[in-house]
Design a protein around this motif. Structure first.
Motif, PDB file in Angstrom:
ATOM      1  N   ASN A 195      30.489  30.749  42.652  1.00 52.70           N
ATOM      2  CA  ASN A 195      30.658  31.830  43.122  1.00 52.70           C
ATOM      3  C   ASN A 195      32.238  32.031  43.113  1.00 52.70           C
ATOM      4  O   ASN A 195      32.931  30.734  42.821  1.00 52.70           O
ATOM      5  CB  ASN A 195      30.419  32.020  44.815  1.00 52.70           C
ATOM      6  N   SER A 196      32.562  33.313  43.015  1.00 53.20           N
ATOM      7  CA  SER A 196      34.277  33.362  42.792  1.00 53.20           C
ATOM      8  C   SER A 196      34.856  33.502  43.890  1.00 53.20           C
ATOM      9  O   SER A 196      36.157  33.697  43.786  1.00 53.20           O
ATOM     10  CB  SER A 196      34.324  34.612  41.888  1.00 53.20           C
ATOM     11  N   ARG A 223      28.472  34.593  46.585  1.00 56.86           N
ATOM     12  CA  ARG A 223      27.496  34.865  45.463  1.00 56.86           C
ATOM     13  C   ARG A 223      27.074  36.157  45.624  1.00 56.86           C
ATOM     14  O   ARG A 223      26.639  36.849  44.641  1.00 56.86           O
ATOM     15  CB  ARG A 223      26.193  33.977  45.822  1.00 56.86           C
ATOM     16  N   ASP A 243      29.275  38.453  43.789  1.00 54.89           N
ATOM     17  CA  ASP A 243      29.003  38.350  42.322  1.00 54.89           C
ATOM     18  C   ASP A 243      27.586  38.986  41.991  1.00 54.89           C
ATOM     19  O   ASP A 243      27.756  39.650  41.096  1.00 54.89           O
ATOM     20  CB  ASP A 243      28.958  36.740  41.683  1.00 54.89           C
ATOM     21  N   ARG A 244      26.903  39.039  42.701  1.00 54.62           N
ATOM     22  CA  ARG A 244      25.343  39.535  42.274  1.00 54.62           C
ATOM     23  C   ARG A 244      25.604  40.998  42.587  1.00 54.62           C
ATOM     24  O   ARG A 244      25.080  41.841  41.538  1.00 54.62           O
ATOM     25  CB  ARG A 244      24.404  39.214  43.541  1.00 54.62           C
ATOM     26  N   ALA A 245      26.541  41.608  43.313  1.00 57.15           N
ATOM     27  CA  ALA A 245      26.782  43.075  43.579  1.00 57.15           C
ATOM     28  C   ALA A 245      27.659  43.494  42.423  1.00 57.15           C
ATOM     29  O   ALA A 245      28.051  44.948  42.306  1.00 57.15           O
ATOM     30  CB  ALA A 245      27.113  43.432  44.641  1.00 57.15           C
ATOM     31  N   GLY A 246      28.475  42.641  41.638  1.00 55.40           N
ATOM     32  CA  GLY A 246      29.470  43.162  40.771  1.00 55.40           C
ATOM     33  C   GLY A 246      30.592  43.642  41.581  1.00 55.40           C
ATOM     34  O   GLY A 246      31.248  44.374  40.903  1.00 55.40           O
ATOM     35  N   LYS A 247      30.972  43.240  42.848  1.00 52.06           N
ATOM     36  CA  LYS A 247      32.128  43.522  43.086  1.00 52.06           C
ATOM     37  C   LYS A 247      33.147  42.457  43.547  1.00 52.06           C
ATOM     38  O   LYS A 247      32.642  41.349  43.780  1.00 52.06           O
ATOM     39  CB  LYS A 247      31.575  44.036  44.707  1.00 52.06           C
ATOM     40  N   GLN A 248      34.400  42.842  43.716  1.00 57.64           N
ATOM     41  CA  GLN A 248      35.330  42.026  44.231  1.00 57.64           C
ATOM     42  C   GLN A 248      35.695  42.247  45.734  1.00 57.64           C
ATOM     43  O   GLN A 248      35.159  43.182  46.206  1.00 57.64           O
ATOM     44  CB  GLN A 248      36.770  42.196  43.472  1.00 57.64           C
ATOM     45  N   ASP A 292      36.284  48.983  43.117  1.00 56.53           N
ATOM     46  CA  ASP A 292      35.743  47.910  42.660  1.00 56.53           C
ATOM     47  C   ASP A 292      35.765  46.701  43.534  1.00 56.53           C
ATOM     48  O   ASP A 292      35.492  45.399  43.019  1.00 56.53           O
ATOM     49  CB  ASP A 292      36.811  47.559  41.528  1.00 56.53           C
ATOM     50  N   TYR A 293      36.331  46.996  44.770  1.00 54.77           N
ATOM     51  CA  TYR A 293      36.511  45.813  45.570  1.00 54.77           C
ATOM     52  C   TYR A 293      35.991  46.261  46.838  1.00 54.77           C
ATOM     53  O   TYR A 293      36.099  47.700  47.334  1.00 54.77           O
ATOM     54  CB  TYR A 293      37.783  44.988  46.028  1.00 54.77           C
ATOM     55  N   ARG A 336      26.704  47.637  49.848  1.00 53.44           N
ATOM     56  CA  ARG A 336      26.508  49.152  49.325  1.00 53.44           C
ATOM     57  C   ARG A 336      26.383  50.254  50.550  1.00 53.44           C
ATOM     58  O   ARG A 336      26.388  51.423  50.229  1.00 53.44           O
ATOM     59  CB  ARG A 336      25.161  49.283  48.736  1.00 53.44           C
TER      60      ARG A 336
END
Lengths: 311, 391
Positions: free
Chosen positions: A21-22, A45, A48-53, A105-106, A208
């Protein structure tokens, strides 16, 4: 000018190696077996899965120490340290400016321990929830002031020895989720590091959802609980299965869903694996009765006011 | 530019709002507001204002009001708030944080007696408690100076060489609730004066860092020393902001100190806020009678205008400091700093402290005359003299 003030100058674009994970980088300063380390990996994780920062706000607690000493940072995201009781106000400001500028984006995550949540941050937390501020509040509950060496908080369970309850805690812990549900926030849920699919699904739901989201994870502290580091996940599993830590979610403060029903496991097993509970400190008959009552109450709530199928 | 008859609170609310609005061209404005007498009218004004790109957060405490400002500032927005007395002490932890994080929040402080007991009248001890809180402090003497100083505070605090919170201060009721002729500059001029703001070290996902985590003594010290160095640059940057203010608004916002008839004065009074106005009138009258007397108004308390003050009393033998504030067992706080500044440089001075209007009492011309008479009769300074205590 070079403003080095209070800034942990983490290496820009440093590779995230060895972890999946990031968010949480290797080399952080958490104790072995710390529940928070697993919590952070799972949050990372899900992001990352949601594509969010994320932009995190963390008050004085183990979570800010996780970053390590200046000028390093073990977090892969920007982190704003907050005063102990003030983090939901700091997060309000960060999220409000993100919204003003249409930044999607975050997601702003306010991560705090039980001291910052149940005790010193209570008023600020309540106010941010009441205003329905647009961020995720994530409480990792290790049931003590862990960072200061294990003092009791209002999340400490009856019977637990801490450095300030040397004869055992006598006051039952606060039901923080009910308090937050009473604010009728869009989403409130409990999460378990022993139930990773459920954890991730709830994180994705929280990510979300707009508005104030409150997430609570049971987070063993081997140092304070005098438990085996290797047993951290197992302890949470027993807590969930025995009904000591109920896994459920509440939408808009009104619609309930119980995610894992107790399977009849004996709570005594949970207590027996932690040396913070002296042998005679806990009346297990009382515990079993309370756990049963709590499970019945939740099941009834979920029956009368169930969550919708689409949520 | 419109000349209006408004209270100090209205003036402050206006200046904060148009100053905030000016940042619609950048990352907007976001502030936390919370009421406390006597500043409530300020946050009411702000709550009414229709910001194009702004968010006013109705928080549950002064601590959170500043917390929201810090979060907003760290995400790149302009921010401001207002408070008084116990509200400022409750906010204090986060005021220090704003300074350490180098977030240039503009904070209006309306001087009120610290409670309990609940006394809403003017006393500067509340804002002076924060003298070591890493914020710049300006004490104003009329409503125009409040408007002008707030606008200047945004530009000064947000200057990349500074990046510190700025407190703009006025006294309860004597200013906050007193109407005066005040120029309220229109938005277009304010837009010209205030450059768009974005915090250079704001949260940035391309450059993730942890702000406010653990740091060792040496690293923390380097941050503190940096703030100390910044404080030494403030006077020069202030002068630039003052000149730019004159260029845009055609009005001088004033210096860190404003001497009056001090050049040949043998006796000089030092005062701040509205007491400076009254003192100036007393001095004017005595000058007309031929006395070699002067006064100096202190606007900036942080940074402390040491050189200017010593310059203003260079020909004086006797200096009386009029303090509407005190530290128990020591004396007035302006006097303490001036005494420290004079140490070793002007040991010949009779530097006497007068505690006037503490806890909100009126400071009348007669009271100031009494201080002058007392000072005239002194050959050396004594303990701070309490005035206004009924026998």
């Amino acid at each position: 000018m070079s403003t080095k003030t209070a800034t942990h100058g983490a290496a820009a674009g440093a590779p995230v190696c060895g972890v999946e994970n990031s968010l949480l980088r290797p080399g952080n300063t958490n104790c072995g077996g710390c529940g928070l380390s697993i919590v952070l990996s799972m949050i990372g994780r899900a992001l990352d899965r949601a594509g969010k920062q994320t932009r995190m706000v963390i008050p004085a607690c183990c979570g800010i120490v996780t970053a390590g000493g200046y000028p390093t940072s073990s977090y892969g995201s920007p982190v704003l340290g907050a005063t102990f009781g003030g983090s939901p106000a700091f997060a309000t400001g960060v999220a409000a400016v993100g919204d003003l500028n249409g930044e999607q984006d975050y997601v702003v995550i306010n991560l705090a321990g039980d001291g910052g949540t149940y005790d010193i941050g209570m008023a600020t937390l309540s106010a941010a929830a009441e205003r329905n501020e647009n961020f995720i509040y994530f409480c990792y509950d290790n049931e003590i002031y862990g960072n200061t060496g294990g003092q009791r908080s209002s999340a400490t369970p009856v019977g637990a020895k801490t450095t300030t309850t040397p004869y055992g805690e006598t006051v039952p812990k606060k039901d923080i989720l009910s308090i937050m549900v009473a604010h009728r926030i869009p989403y409130a849920a409990t999460l378990s590091i022993a139930h990773p699919e459920d954890f991730e699904r709830k994180m994705l739901t929280a990510i979300r959802t707009r508005g104030f989201r409150f997430l609570l994870a049971h987070s063993p502290c081997p140092t304070g609980w005098k438990s085996e580091p290797s047993q951290t996940v197992q302890l949470v599993r027993i807590a969930v299965n025995s009904g000591l830590f109920a896994l459920y979610e509440v939408f808009d403060g009104r619609r309930y869903r119980v995610n894992v029903s107790p399977d009849g496991s004996d709570p005594e097993t949970y207590y027996g694996q932690q040396r913070r509970f002296p042998r005679d400190a806990v009346d297990f008959q009382v515990v079993r009765a309370e756990v049963g009552n709590a499970a019945t109450r939740l099941a009834k709530l979920a029956e009368i006011w169930p969550a919708r199928d689409d949520e | 530019m419109a000349l209006e008859v408004v209270t100090g609170n209205h003036a402050a609310g206006y200046a904060l709002s148009v100053g905030g609005e000016a940042n619609r061209r950048a990352r907007g404005v976001c502030c936390g507001i919370y009421p406390i007498t006597p500043q409530t009218e300020i946050v009411e004004f702000v709550a009414r204002f229709k910001f194009s790109k702004g968010r006013v957060v109705h928080v549950e405490s002064e601590h959170s009001a500043m917390g929201v400002c810090i979060g907003a500032g760290m995400n790149g927005a302009r921010s401001f708030t207002a408070s008084a007395a116990n509200g400022l002490t409750y906010m204090a932890e986060n005021i220090f944080t704003a300074g350490y994080y180098r977030v240039p929040v503009v904070l209006v402080g309306v001087n009120r007696t610290m409670g309990p007991p609940w006394n809403i009248w003017a006393d500067q001890s509340d804002t002076l408690m924060l003298r070591d809180g890493n914020c710049i402090q300006f004490y104003c003497e009329d409503n125009q100076e409040v408007v002008d100083s707030i606008l200047l505070a945004f530009r000064l605090g947000e200057d990349r060489r500074i990046l510190l919170p700025v407190m703009v201060i006025m006294e309860a009721f004597i200013m906050s609730h007193t109407q005066m002729n005040t120029e309220l500059p229109e938005q277009g001029l304010v837009d010209r004066y205030l450059p768009p703001f974005d915090l250079p070290h704001r949260l940035d996902n391309a450059r993730p860092s942890t702000v406010g985590g653990l740091a060792w003594p040496q690293e923390t010290l380097s941050m503190r020393v940096e703030v100390d160095e910044v404080f030494r640059q403030i006077p020069a940057v202030y002068d630039e902001c003052r000149q730019a203010f004159l260029d845009v608004f055609g009005r001088d916002v004033g210096g860190f100190t404003t001497p009056y008839e001090t050049e040949d004065a043998e006796l000089v009074l030092v005062a701040s806020g509205t007491i400076a106005t009254t003192t100036r009138e007393v001095v004017k009258k005595r000058r007309a009678a031929g006395e070699k007397i002067g006064m100096v108004k202190v606007k900036a308390f942080r940074p402390f205008p040491e050189k200017e003050l010593l310059g203003a009393v260079k020909n004086a033998r006797k200096v009386g400091v009029l303090d509407r504030n005190y530290a128990a067992g020591i004396g007035g706080i302006f006097w303490q700093d001036l005494r420290a500044a004079a140490q070793g440089k002007r040991d010949d001075l009779v530097l006497q402290d007068y505690l006037v209007g503490v806890c909100g009492g009126d400071v009348t011309p007669d009271l100031i005359e009494e201080c002058i008479e007392d000072l005239r009769g002194r050959r050396k300074a004594g303990s701070p003299v309490w005035k206004g205590i009924e026998a």
